[in-house]
Design a protein around this motif. Sequence first.
Motif, PDB file in Angstrom:
ATOM      1  N   TRP A   1      25.440  26.710   9.969  1.00  0.00           N
ATOM      2  CA  TRP A   1      25.800  25.457  10.643  1.00  0.00           C
ATOM      3  C   TRP A   1      26.151  25.715  12.108  1.00  0.00           C
ATOM      4  O   TRP A   1      25.686  25.009  13.003  1.00  0.00           O
ATOM      5  CB  TRP A   1      27.000  24.808   9.929  1.00  0.00           C
ATOM      6  CG  TRP A   1      27.562  23.666  10.716  1.00  0.00           C
ATOM      7  CD1 TRP A   1      27.060  22.405  10.811  1.00  0.00           C
ATOM      8  CD2 TRP A   1      28.718  23.698  11.548  1.00  0.00           C
ATOM      9  NE1 TRP A   1      27.829  21.644  11.648  1.00  0.00           N
ATOM     10  CE2 TRP A   1      28.860  22.421  12.117  1.00  0.00           C
ATOM     11  CE3 TRP A   1      29.642  24.688  11.870  1.00  0.00           C
ATOM     12  CZ2 TRP A   1      29.903  22.102  12.984  1.00  0.00           C
ATOM     13  CZ3 TRP A   1      30.674  24.364  12.730  1.00  0.00           C
ATOM     14  CH2 TRP A   1      30.797  23.089  13.279  1.00  0.00           C
ATOM     15  N   GLU A   2      26.937  26.746  12.340  1.00  0.00           N
ATOM     16  CA  GLU A   2      27.344  27.073  13.710  1.00  0.00           C
ATOM     17  C   GLU A   2      26.135  27.404  14.579  1.00  0.00           C
ATOM     18  O   GLU A   2      26.043  26.956  15.733  1.00  0.00           O
ATOM     19  CB  GLU A   2      28.320  28.247  13.683  1.00  0.00           C
ATOM     20  CG  GLU A   2      28.959  28.539  15.016  1.00  0.00           C
ATOM     21  CD  GLU A   2      29.968  29.664  14.920  1.00  0.00           C
ATOM     22  OE1 GLU A   2      30.992  29.564  15.608  1.00  0.00           O
ATOM     23  OE2 GLU A   2      29.724  30.643  14.178  1.00  0.00           O
ATOM     24  N   ASP A   3      25.188  28.146  14.045  1.00  0.00           N
ATOM     25  CA  ASP A   3      23.970  28.474  14.788  1.00  0.00           C
ATOM     26  C   ASP A   3      23.193  27.221  15.141  1.00  0.00           C
ATOM     27  O   ASP A   3      22.670  27.086  16.252  1.00  0.00           O
ATOM     28  CB  ASP A   3      23.076  29.415  13.981  1.00  0.00           C
ATOM     29  CG  ASP A   3      23.611  30.837  13.930  1.00  0.00           C
ATOM     30  OD1 ASP A   3      23.132  31.607  13.067  1.00  0.00           O
ATOM     31  OD2 ASP A   3      24.498  31.167  14.744  1.00  0.00           O
ATOM     32  N   LYS A   4      23.092  26.278  14.228  1.00  0.00           N
ATOM     33  CA  LYS A   4      22.364  25.032  14.483  1.00  0.00           C
ATOM     34  C   LYS A   4      23.063  24.191  15.557  1.00  0.00           C
ATOM     35  O   LYS A   4      22.416  23.596  16.405  1.00  0.00           O
ATOM     36  CB  LYS A   4      22.173  24.241  13.193  1.00  0.00           C
ATOM     37  CG  LYS A   4      21.178  24.897  12.247  1.00  0.00           C
ATOM     38  CD  LYS A   4      20.978  24.083  10.993  1.00  0.00           C
ATOM     39  CE  LYS A   4      20.052  24.766  10.012  1.00  0.00           C
ATOM     40  NZ  LYS A   4      18.736  25.052  10.511  1.00  0.00           N
ATOM     41  N   VAL A   5      24.392  24.163  15.511  1.00  0.00           N
ATOM     42  CA  VAL A   5      25.153  23.430  16.530  1.00  0.00           C
ATOM     43  C   VAL A   5      24.890  24.030  17.909  1.00  0.00           C
ATOM     44  O   VAL A   5      24.589  23.315  18.868  1.00  0.00           O
ATOM     45  CB  VAL A   5      26.666  23.445  16.213  1.00  0.00           C
ATOM     46  CG1 VAL A   5      27.474  22.942  17.403  1.00  0.00           C
ATOM     47  CG2 VAL A   5      26.962  22.610  14.989  1.00  0.00           C
TER      48      VAL A   5
ATOM     49  N   GLU B   1      19.360  18.397  10.968  1.00  0.00           N
ATOM     50  CA  GLU B   1      19.538  19.693  10.301  1.00  0.00           C
ATOM     51  C   GLU B   1      20.975  20.179  10.448  1.00  0.00           C
ATOM     52  O   GLU B   1      21.573  20.696   9.499  1.00  0.00           O
ATOM     53  CB  GLU B   1      18.575  20.729  10.876  1.00  0.00           C
ATOM     54  CG  GLU B   1      17.126  20.506  10.509  1.00  0.00           C
ATOM     55  CD  GLU B   1      16.203  21.518  11.174  1.00  0.00           C
ATOM     56  OE1 GLU B   1      16.703  22.446  11.850  1.00  0.00           O
ATOM     57  OE2 GLU B   1      14.984  21.364  11.012  1.00  0.00           O
ATOM     58  N   GLU B   2      21.507  19.999  11.642  1.00  0.00           N
ATOM     59  CA  GLU B   2      22.894  20.401  11.889  1.00  0.00           C
ATOM     60  C   GLU B   2      23.841  19.624  10.985  1.00  0.00           C
ATOM     61  O   GLU B   2      24.740  20.200  10.359  1.00  0.00           O
ATOM     62  CB  GLU B   2      23.228  20.133  13.366  1.00  0.00           C
ATOM     63  CG  GLU B   2      24.682  20.284  13.731  1.00  0.00           C
ATOM     64  CD  GLU B   2      24.983  19.741  15.122  1.00  0.00           C
ATOM     65  OE1 GLU B   2      26.104  19.252  15.298  1.00  0.00           O
ATOM     66  OE2 GLU B   2      24.107  19.798  16.007  1.00  0.00           O
ATOM     67  N   ASN B   3      23.635  18.326  10.893  1.00  0.00           N
ATOM     68  CA  ASN B   3      24.489  17.469  10.071  1.00  0.00           C
ATOM     69  C   ASN B   3      24.378  17.841   8.590  1.00  0.00           C
ATOM     70  O   ASN B   3      25.386  17.909   7.872  1.00  0.00           O
ATOM     71  CB  ASN B   3      24.095  16.010  10.295  1.00  0.00           C
ATOM     72  CG  ASN B   3      25.270  15.084  10.223  1.00  0.00           C
ATOM     73  OD1 ASN B   3      26.405  15.519  10.128  1.00  0.00           O
ATOM     74  ND2 ASN B   3      24.988  13.800  10.272  1.00  0.00           N
TER      75      ASN B   3
ATOM     76  N   PHE C   1      26.209  21.030   7.970  1.00  0.00           N
ATOM     77  CA  PHE C   1      27.660  20.808   8.026  1.00  0.00           C
ATOM     78  C   PHE C   1      28.167  20.192   6.723  1.00  0.00           C
ATOM     79  O   PHE C   1      29.159  20.644   6.155  1.00  0.00           O
ATOM     80  CB  PHE C   1      27.998  19.910   9.216  1.00  0.00           C
ATOM     81  CG  PHE C   1      29.459  19.624   9.357  1.00  0.00           C
ATOM     82  CD1 PHE C   1      30.308  20.545   9.952  1.00  0.00           C
ATOM     83  CD2 PHE C   1      29.987  18.435   8.892  1.00  0.00           C
ATOM     84  CE1 PHE C   1      31.656  20.286  10.082  1.00  0.00           C
ATOM     85  CE2 PHE C   1      31.335  18.163   9.014  1.00  0.00           C
ATOM     86  CZ  PHE C   1      32.172  19.091   9.607  1.00  0.00           C
TER      87      PHE C   1
ATOM     88  N   THR D   1      21.267  23.341  19.100  1.00  0.00           N
ATOM     89  CA  THR D   1      21.078  21.955  19.525  1.00  0.00           C
ATOM     90  C   THR D   1      21.706  21.719  20.891  1.00  0.00           C
ATOM     91  O   THR D   1      21.086  21.107  21.775  1.00  0.00           O
ATOM     92  CB  THR D   1      21.684  20.985  18.491  1.00  0.00           C
ATOM     93  OG1 THR D   1      21.048  21.217  17.230  1.00  0.00           O
ATOM     94  CG2 THR D   1      21.465  19.542  18.883  1.00  0.00           C
TER      95      THR D   1
ATOM     96  N   CYS E   1      16.816  18.291  15.033  1.00  0.00           N
ATOM     97  CA  CYS E   1      17.817  19.374  15.067  1.00  0.00           C
ATOM     98  C   CYS E   1      19.204  18.855  14.705  1.00  0.00           C
ATOM     99  O   CYS E   1      19.949  19.521  13.974  1.00  0.00           O
ATOM    100  CB  CYS E   1      17.858  20.012  16.457  1.00  0.00           C
ATOM    101  SG  CYS E   1      16.418  21.002  16.842  1.00  0.00           S
ATOM    102  N   ARG E   2      19.559  17.667  15.199  1.00  0.00           N
ATOM    103  CA  ARG E   2      20.861  17.092  14.855  1.00  0.00           C
ATOM    104  C   ARG E   2      20.955  16.794  13.362  1.00  0.00           C
ATOM    105  O   ARG E   2      22.005  16.971  12.752  1.00  0.00           O
ATOM    106  CB  ARG E   2      21.108  15.824  15.668  1.00  0.00           C
ATOM    107  CG  ARG E   2      21.505  16.093  17.090  1.00  0.00           C
ATOM    108  CD  ARG E   2      21.934  14.810  17.790  1.00  0.00           C
ATOM    109  NE  ARG E   2      21.741  14.981  19.213  1.00  0.00           N
ATOM    110  CZ  ARG E   2      20.711  14.530  19.898  1.00  0.00           C
ATOM    111  NH1 ARG E   2      19.772  13.825  19.314  1.00  0.00           N
ATOM    112  NH2 ARG E   2      20.615  14.752  21.189  1.00  0.00           N
TER     113      ARG E   2
END
Length: 114
Positions: A57-61, A34-36, A39, A64, A31-32
């Motif tokens: 990006w905000e949803d993934k942050v 994917e977030e990175n 971003f 996580t 998940c991190r």
Amino acid sequence: MEFPLWFQNAIQRRLDHVSARIERDPELHRCRDEENTAFHAMFSGVDMTQLPAFMEWEDKVHFTRALENERLYLQGMRDGVRLAFALLSDPLPSGDEFLARNERDRANIGSTGS
């Protein structure tokens, strides 16, 4: 109610241990990543006005962080229940019980030592 320092330190060490374990969790690592990736895609030459990329990006942050918090919470609940059961199954004697037990032990030692 203020907990003794040794108890606070034990809880802090447990929190540090659980946090480190969660930090190495493979699912959270994915998940991190994917977030990175989301971003960097948003800021590497992509027009900043593209709101959907930012929202992804905000949803993934948020997802996580929610997973991390959920796991910390659940582990804390498990630890709390274990502690409560341990204390209930083998309670510490009260001050009066402790003094009475010491007096009995001294009396027994004194009577057998003569």
